[in-house]
Design a protein around this motif. Sequence first.
Motif, PDB file in Angstrom:
ATOM      1  N   ALA A  39       1.009  -1.139   0.301  1.00 36.67           N
ATOM      2  CA  ALA A  39       0.040   0.206  -0.184  1.00 36.67           C
ATOM      3  C   ALA A  39       1.035   1.789  -0.504  1.00 36.67           C
ATOM      4  O   ALA A  39       0.447   2.255  -1.024  1.00 36.67           O
TER       5      ALA A  39
ATOM      6  N   ILE B 172      -6.669   4.571   1.031  1.00 35.49           N
ATOM      7  CA  ILE B 172      -7.437   3.181   0.727  1.00 35.49           C
ATOM      8  C   ILE B 172      -8.270   3.337   1.475  1.00 35.49           C
ATOM      9  O   ILE B 172      -8.707   4.382   2.443  1.00 35.49           O
TER      10      ILE B 172
ATOM     11  N   ASN C  35      -0.328   4.875   4.715  1.00 37.36           N
ATOM     12  CA  ASN C  35      -1.182   5.252   3.779  1.00 37.36           C
ATOM     13  C   ASN C  35      -1.711   6.467   3.616  1.00 37.36           C
ATOM     14  O   ASN C  35      -2.740   7.222   2.896  1.00 37.36           O
TER      15      ASN C  35
END
Length: 183
Positions: free
Chosen positions: A12, A149, A170
């Motif tokens: 990620a 995300i 993230n």
Amino acid sequence: MIGKLMTTAVFAMASLGANTVSAADFKVTSSDFASGKVEQAQFANGMGCTGKNISPEISWSNAPEGTKSFVVTLYDKDAPTGSGWWHWVVTNIPASATSLPSGAGNGAGQLPKGALMTPTDAGMAGYGGPCPPKGTEHDYTITVKALGIDTLPVPENATPALIGFVSNMNTLAVATISAKGSR
């Protein structure tokens, strides 16, 4: 499990890498922190404190493009633990949300659909109000992170440290507001 979480987090983070933006316009406000002092209603009702243990109202604006969810935390860096104290952790707040009403952390169904409260340093999910030792003033910080995300890849009982680790990898932008509190 941790190995899988780390692998997911690294992928990620790598996918965000060059896409991470600085969002100087991303702001957080709280009517309950507006005076620079934590309101009595936000304090714990226990451990020597006589507050109402009501989570503060929090609003945010100007999230960066690409925001898919938010994480909201309330942290006391001055708690006499050696590592501070996490009073509230909410993850997976949908990108369409721009606020949490007062009391949202008290289990009254006021969180946006899909949002998840994870355990605080007290070991329970939900808001746990401040109760600093008598004679000390602590700095309480509300942080809102705009994430790239939809859902953090962590278990529902994730610790605040794990939430911080995975959300930091993230994060597109961060906004904070602080207030002082004492008794």
